[in-house]
Design an enzyme around this catalytic site. Structure first.
Site, PDB file in Angstrom:
ATOM      1  N   TYR A 120      11.242   8.627   1.421  1.00  0.00           N
ATOM      2  CA  TYR A 120      10.781   7.346   0.558  1.00  0.00           C
ATOM      3  C   TYR A 120      11.839   7.529  -0.474  1.00  0.00           C
ATOM      4  CZ  TYR A 120       7.526   5.344   3.952  1.00  0.00           C
ATOM      5  OH  TYR A 120       7.360   5.318   4.386  1.00  0.00           O
ATOM      6  N   HIS A 131      12.611  -2.665   2.048  1.00  0.00           N
ATOM      7  CA  HIS A 131      11.486  -1.749   1.959  1.00  0.00           C
ATOM      8  C   HIS A 131      13.129  -0.738   2.119  1.00  0.00           C
ATOM      9  CE1 HIS A 131       8.820  -3.925   5.264  1.00  0.00           C
ATOM     10  NE2 HIS A 131      10.032  -4.296   5.513  1.00  0.00           N
ATOM     11  N   ALA A 139       3.068  -1.220   4.918  1.00  0.00           N
ATOM     12  CA  ALA A 139       2.208  -0.928   5.655  1.00  0.00           C
ATOM     13  C   ALA A 139       2.258  -1.888   6.384  1.00  0.00           C
ATOM     14  CB  ALA A 139       1.766   0.404   6.315  1.00  0.00           C
ATOM     15  N   GLU A 147      11.875 -10.053   1.283  1.00  0.00           N
ATOM     16  CA  GLU A 147      11.222  -9.041   1.931  1.00  0.00           C
ATOM     17  C   GLU A 147      12.158  -7.523   2.124  1.00  0.00           C
ATOM     18  OE1 GLU A 147      10.755  -9.326   6.283  1.00  0.00           O
ATOM     19  OE2 GLU A 147       9.691  -6.995   6.335  1.00  0.00           O
ATOM     20  N   ARG A 176       5.351  10.795  -2.423  1.00  0.00           N
ATOM     21  CA  ARG A 176       5.275  10.332  -0.977  1.00  0.00           C
ATOM     22  C   ARG A 176       6.406  10.976  -0.275  1.00  0.00           C
ATOM     23  NH1 ARG A 176       4.685   4.601   1.491  1.00  0.00           N
ATOM     24  NH2 ARG A 176       3.979   4.831   3.528  1.00  0.00           N
ATOM     25  N   ASN A 181       7.485  -5.337  -1.176  1.00  0.00           N
ATOM     26  CA  ASN A 181       7.302  -5.038  -0.149  1.00  0.00           C
ATOM     27  C   ASN A 181       6.533  -4.602   0.884  1.00  0.00           C
ATOM     28  OD1 ASN A 181       8.228  -2.053   1.424  1.00  0.00           O
ATOM     29  ND2 ASN A 181       8.441  -1.371  -0.170  1.00  0.00           N
ATOM     30  N   PRO A 205       0.786  -1.226  -0.040  1.00  0.00           N
ATOM     31  CA  PRO A 205       0.026   0.267   0.003  1.00  0.00           C
ATOM     32  C   PRO A 205       1.371   1.158  -0.134  1.00  0.00           C
ATOM     33  CG  PRO A 205      -0.308  -1.344   2.242  1.00  0.00           C
ATOM     34  CD  PRO A 205       0.363  -2.392   0.972  1.00  0.00           C
ATOM     35  N   ASN A 206       0.625   2.241  -0.705  1.00  0.00           N
ATOM     36  CA  ASN A 206       0.705   3.433  -0.739  1.00  0.00           C
ATOM     37  C   ASN A 206       2.002   3.242  -1.645  1.00  0.00           C
ATOM     38  OD1 ASN A 206      -1.066   4.779   0.874  1.00  0.00           O
ATOM     39  ND2 ASN A 206      -0.108   3.599   2.504  1.00  0.00           N
ATOM     40  N   ARG A 244      13.597   3.801  12.920  1.00  0.00           N
ATOM     41  CA  ARG A 244      11.465   4.583  12.501  1.00  0.00           C
ATOM     42  C   ARG A 244      11.637   4.838  13.786  1.00  0.00           C
ATOM     43  NH1 ARG A 244       9.776   4.979   7.111  1.00  0.00           N
ATOM     44  NH2 ARG A 244       8.745   6.473   7.713  1.00  0.00           N
TER      45      ARG A 244
HETATM   46  C1  DQA Z   1       8.332   0.651   4.177  1.00  0.00           C
HETATM   47  C2  DQA Z   1       8.417   0.800   5.411  1.00  0.00           C
HETATM   48  C3  DQA Z   1       7.116   0.905   6.066  1.00  0.00           C
HETATM   49  O1  DQA Z   1       7.132   0.895   6.687  1.00  0.00           O
HETATM   50  C4  DQA Z   1       5.908   2.211   5.367  1.00  0.00           C
HETATM   51  O2  DQA Z   1       4.581   1.821   5.265  1.00  0.00           O
HETATM   52  C5  DQA Z   1       5.649   2.143   4.423  1.00  0.00           C
HETATM   53  C6  DQA Z   1       7.318   1.501   2.850  1.00  0.00           C
HETATM   54  C7  DQA Z   1       9.747   0.796   3.136  1.00  0.00           C
HETATM   55  O3  DQA Z   1       9.958   0.709   2.155  1.00  0.00           O
HETATM   56  O4  DQA Z   1      10.228   1.682   3.856  1.00  0.00           O
HETATM   57  O5  DQA Z   1       4.977   2.302   3.446  1.00  0.00           O
HETATM   58  O6  DQA Z   1       7.841  -1.053   3.676  1.00  0.00           O
END
Ligand code: DQA
Length: 150
Positions: free
Chosen positions: A23, A100, A77, A98, A18, A74, A10-11, A107
């Site tokens: 990011y 990020h 959230a 996985e 964003r 990825n 998501p997002n 964080r």
């Molecule tokens: C994320 C880290 C997560 O905590 C966050 O909610 C994201 C992006 C990252 O790629 O750093 O949406 O997965």
């Protein structure tokens, strides 16, 4: 040919605009372009998906069984909340990497727990867009079952 499924959670469709300080400024389209080039160079096939919906991500993982040699995800959230995504990865047994963009351990407290990492082969976190390329290289090695001697 090895097949790898790449899932953006998501997002991540908003990448580029964003919170660019966290990011980065690259769009998801640009990241996908780089991943496609890297896959081509390494002679693997990739399929890329993005979803803002937990159940849809579960469906993608379930359908990967028998079709893909590895998954690169990825979970965004959902990393910190989704027992369903974790269970799907454990259920299908497709080796999963996985990733990020940000270092989730540097964080907020709530980001420091990943429900996914225990069922992943490994995790890449904190290298910005390079987390994706490093993660894809790791997934390729896993997919090809490359083992190195110590
Ligand atoms: C994320 C880290 C997560 O905590 C966050 O909610 C994201 C992006 C990252 O790629 O750093 O949406 O997965």
């Amino acid at each position: 040919m090895c097949k790898i499924l790449i899932i953006h959670g998501p997002n991540l469709n908003l990448l580029g605009t964003r919170e660019p300080d966290i990011y980065g400024k690259l769009s998801i389209a640009r990241i996908n372009k780089d991943l496609t080039a890297l896959a081509k160079k390494n002679k693997v096939q990739i399929v890329i998906a993005q979803s803002n919906h937990e159940g849809e991500i579960v469906d993608l993982i379930q359908k990967a069984k028998g079709k893909f040699n590895a998954i690169l995800i990825n979970p965004a959230a959902y990393t910190h909340t989704s027992v369903a995504i974790r269970d799907a990865i454990a259920a299908v047994g497709v080796p999963t990497v996985e990733i990020h963009l940000s270092n989730i351990y540097a964080r907020e407290e709530f980001r420091r727990t990943s429900l996914i990492s225990a069922v992943a082969v490994g995790q890449v976190s904190g290298f910005g867009v390079n987390s994706y390329t490093l993660g894809l290289l790791a997934a390729i090695e896993v997919a090809k079952n490359v083992k190195r001697k110590a």
